[in-house]
Design a protein around this motif. Structure first.
Motif, PDB file in Angstrom:
ATOM      1  N   LYS A  32      50.466  84.120 -27.660  1.00  0.00           N
ATOM      2  CA  LYS A  32      50.313  82.677 -27.870  1.00  0.00           C
ATOM      3  C   LYS A  32      50.295  81.904 -26.546  1.00  0.00           C
ATOM      4  CE  LYS A  32      50.293  82.357 -32.388  1.00  0.00           C
ATOM      5  NZ  LYS A  32      49.192  81.732 -33.118  1.00  0.00           N
ATOM      6  N   PHE A  33      51.169  82.302 -25.607  1.00  0.00           N
ATOM      7  CA  PHE A  33      51.291  81.565 -24.351  1.00  0.00           C
ATOM      8  C   PHE A  33      50.051  81.708 -23.476  1.00  0.00           C
ATOM      9  CE2 PHE A  33      53.272  80.918 -20.045  1.00  0.00           C
ATOM     10  CZ  PHE A  33      53.555  79.573 -20.219  1.00  0.00           C
ATOM     11  N   THR A  34      49.440  82.898 -23.497  1.00  0.00           N
ATOM     12  CA  THR A  34      48.300  83.136 -22.615  1.00  0.00           C
ATOM     13  C   THR A  34      46.954  83.083 -23.334  1.00  0.00           C
ATOM     14  OG1 THR A  34      48.374  85.535 -22.924  1.00  0.00           O
ATOM     15  CG2 THR A  34      49.684  84.610 -21.103  1.00  0.00           C
ATOM     16  N   GLY A  35      46.966  83.148 -24.668  1.00  0.00           N
ATOM     17  CA  GLY A  35      45.710  83.164 -25.407  1.00  0.00           C
ATOM     18  C   GLY A  35      44.966  84.477 -25.245  1.00  0.00           C
ATOM     19  N   SER A  36      45.703  85.536 -24.981  1.00  0.00           N
ATOM     20  CA  SER A  36      45.101  86.844 -24.726  1.00  0.00           C
ATOM     21  C   SER A  36      45.796  87.907 -25.567  1.00  0.00           C
ATOM     22  CB  SER A  36      45.247  87.176 -23.239  1.00  0.00           C
ATOM     23  OG  SER A  36      44.608  88.376 -22.936  1.00  0.00           O
ATOM     24  N   ALA A  37      45.250  89.108 -25.582  1.00  0.00           N
ATOM     25  CA  ALA A  37      45.831  90.208 -26.356  1.00  0.00           C
ATOM     26  C   ALA A  37      47.164  90.669 -25.769  1.00  0.00           C
ATOM     27  CB  ALA A  37      44.865  91.389 -26.412  1.00  0.00           C
ATOM     28  N   PHE A  38      47.327  90.515 -24.470  1.00  0.00           N
ATOM     29  CA  PHE A  38      48.568  90.922 -23.810  1.00  0.00           C
ATOM     30  C   PHE A  38      48.682  90.178 -22.490  1.00  0.00           C
ATOM     31  CE2 PHE A  38      45.290  94.002 -22.709  1.00  0.00           C
ATOM     32  CZ  PHE A  38      45.312  93.970 -21.326  1.00  0.00           C
ATOM     33  N   THR A  39      49.850  90.242 -21.906  1.00  0.00           N
ATOM     34  CA  THR A  39      50.093  89.607 -20.616  1.00  0.00           C
ATOM     35  C   THR A  39      50.504  90.660 -19.600  1.00  0.00           C
ATOM     36  OG1 THR A  39      50.848  87.587 -21.701  1.00  0.00           O
ATOM     37  CG2 THR A  39      51.503  87.894 -19.410  1.00  0.00           C
ATOM     38  N   PRO A  40      49.759  90.802 -18.506  1.00  0.00           N
ATOM     39  CA  PRO A  40      50.213  91.682 -17.433  1.00  0.00           C
ATOM     40  C   PRO A  40      51.271  90.944 -16.622  1.00  0.00           C
ATOM     41  CG  PRO A  40      48.000  90.846 -16.962  1.00  0.00           C
ATOM     42  CD  PRO A  40      48.432  90.265 -18.269  1.00  0.00           C
ATOM     43  N   ALA A  41      52.453  91.514 -16.553  1.00  0.00           N
ATOM     44  CA  ALA A  41      53.560  90.846 -15.863  1.00  0.00           C
ATOM     45  C   ALA A  41      54.254  91.813 -14.916  1.00  0.00           C
ATOM     46  CB  ALA A  41      54.553  90.292 -16.871  1.00  0.00           C
ATOM     47  N   ALA A  42      54.538  91.318 -13.724  1.00  0.00           N
ATOM     48  CA  ALA A  42      55.299  92.066 -12.732  1.00  0.00           C
ATOM     49  C   ALA A  42      56.765  91.686 -12.906  1.00  0.00           C
ATOM     50  CB  ALA A  42      54.813  91.719 -11.329  1.00  0.00           C
ATOM     51  N   TRP A  43      57.631  92.668 -13.069  1.00  0.00           N
ATOM     52  CA  TRP A  43      59.046  92.415 -13.353  1.00  0.00           C
ATOM     53  C   TRP A  43      59.838  92.414 -12.054  1.00  0.00           C
ATOM     54  CZ3 TRP A  43      59.157  90.483 -17.863  1.00  0.00           C
ATOM     55  CH2 TRP A  43      58.213  90.891 -18.805  1.00  0.00           C
ATOM     56  N   ILE A  44      60.547  91.317 -11.837  1.00  0.00           N
ATOM     57  CA  ILE A  44      61.339  91.143 -10.624  1.00  0.00           C
ATOM     58  C   ILE A  44      62.628  90.416 -10.965  1.00  0.00           C
ATOM     59  CG2 ILE A  44      59.323  91.096  -9.102  1.00  0.00           C
ATOM     60  CD1 ILE A  44      59.594  88.026  -9.094  1.00  0.00           C
ATOM     61  N   THR A  45      63.491  90.248  -9.976  1.00  0.00           N
ATOM     62  CA  THR A  45      64.684  89.424 -10.181  1.00  0.00           C
ATOM     63  C   THR A  45      64.292  87.957  -9.999  1.00  0.00           C
ATOM     64  OG1 THR A  45      65.321  89.637  -7.865  1.00  0.00           O
ATOM     65  CG2 THR A  45      66.297  91.210  -9.426  1.00  0.00           C
ATOM     66  N   TYR A  46      64.888  87.105 -10.801  1.00  0.00           N
ATOM     67  CA  TYR A  46      64.559  85.677 -10.752  1.00  0.00           C
ATOM     68  C   TYR A  46      64.877  85.073  -9.387  1.00  0.00           C
ATOM     69  CZ  TYR A  46      64.615  80.710 -11.922  1.00  0.00           C
ATOM     70  OH  TYR A  46      64.385  79.364 -11.937  1.00  0.00           O
ATOM     71  N   ASP A  47      65.951  85.529  -8.760  1.00  0.00           N
ATOM     72  CA  ASP A  47      66.314  84.944  -7.466  1.00  0.00           C
ATOM     73  C   ASP A  47      65.380  85.362  -6.332  1.00  0.00           C
ATOM     74  OD1 ASP A  47      67.215  87.542  -7.051  1.00  0.00           O
ATOM     75  OD2 ASP A  47      69.320  86.985  -6.900  1.00  0.00           O
ATOM     76  N   SER A  48      64.394  86.213  -6.608  1.00  0.00           N
ATOM     77  CA  SER A  48      63.412  86.567  -5.582  1.00  0.00           C
ATOM     78  C   SER A  48      62.113  85.766  -5.727  1.00  0.00           C
ATOM     79  CB  SER A  48      63.138  88.064  -5.576  1.00  0.00           C
ATOM     80  OG  SER A  48      62.581  88.466  -6.799  1.00  0.00           O
ATOM     81  N   VAL A  49      62.119  84.748  -6.602  1.00  0.00           N
ATOM     82  CA  VAL A  49      60.980  83.827  -6.715  1.00  0.00           C
ATOM     83  C   VAL A  49      61.316  82.590  -5.886  1.00  0.00           C
ATOM     84  CG1 VAL A  49      59.590  82.375  -8.247  1.00  0.00           C
ATOM     85  CG2 VAL A  49      60.408  84.602  -9.038  1.00  0.00           C
ATOM     86  N   GLU A  50      60.445  82.290  -4.940  1.00  0.00           N
ATOM     87  CA  GLU A  50      60.629  81.120  -4.074  1.00  0.00           C
ATOM     88  C   GLU A  50      59.468  80.164  -4.338  1.00  0.00           C
ATOM     89  OE1 GLU A  50      59.560  80.716   0.481  1.00  0.00           O
ATOM     90  OE2 GLU A  50      61.389  81.909   0.200  1.00  0.00           O
TER      91      GLU A  50
END
Length: 129
Positions: A32-50
């Motif tokens: 629903k969020f992407t309007g696609s069959a699936f979402t490719p996502a890279a998994w990381i720790t939240y505190d490593s997003v700047e």
């Protein structure tokens, strides 16, 4: 450092850790969020997003208790899903700038995959949602 941005360029971010895992998520919320069959996502720790630029242009939507999906309120780009209480983030790979040489390693939540989409690779499939 790995950089990413939204379609209009107002929101820019950096990932300050190495990406070691990328999955293809087939859950209903990702569809629903992407309007696609699936979402490719890279998994990381939240505190490593700047957030380098434009964090004020982000809108956060709580799609499940404690899970927030972030997108640019100007162009609508889906950027990241976060579970801050667990220090976890899934960066939507389509928003990464450049080629970083990593590839998906698994399909997740395949029990809710779109009925019109057929998985045709040999990556492991994890059905639980």
């Amino acid at each position: 450092m790995i950089l990413g941005s939204c379609l209009c360029g107002r929101v820019q971010y950096a990932i300050t850790c190495e990406i070691t895992s990328m999955g293809l998520c087939h859950c209903h919320n990702c569809q629903k969020f992407t309007g696609s069959a699936f979402t490719p996502a890279a998994w990381i720790t939240y505190d490593s997003v700047e957030w380098r630029e434009g964090e004020e242009h982000l809108t956060r939507y709580e799609s499940s208790p404690g899970i927030f999906r972030c997108f640019c309120r100007h162009c609508g780009s889906s950027l990241i899903g976060v579970a801050p209480d667990h220090n976890l983030a899934g960066v939507y790979a389509g928003t990464l700038d450049g080629d970083h040489g990593f590839a998906p390693s698994t399909h997740i939540h395949t029990s809710s995959k779109a009925p019109w989409y057929q998985i045709q690779d040999h990556l492991p499939q994890l059905p639980t949602e």
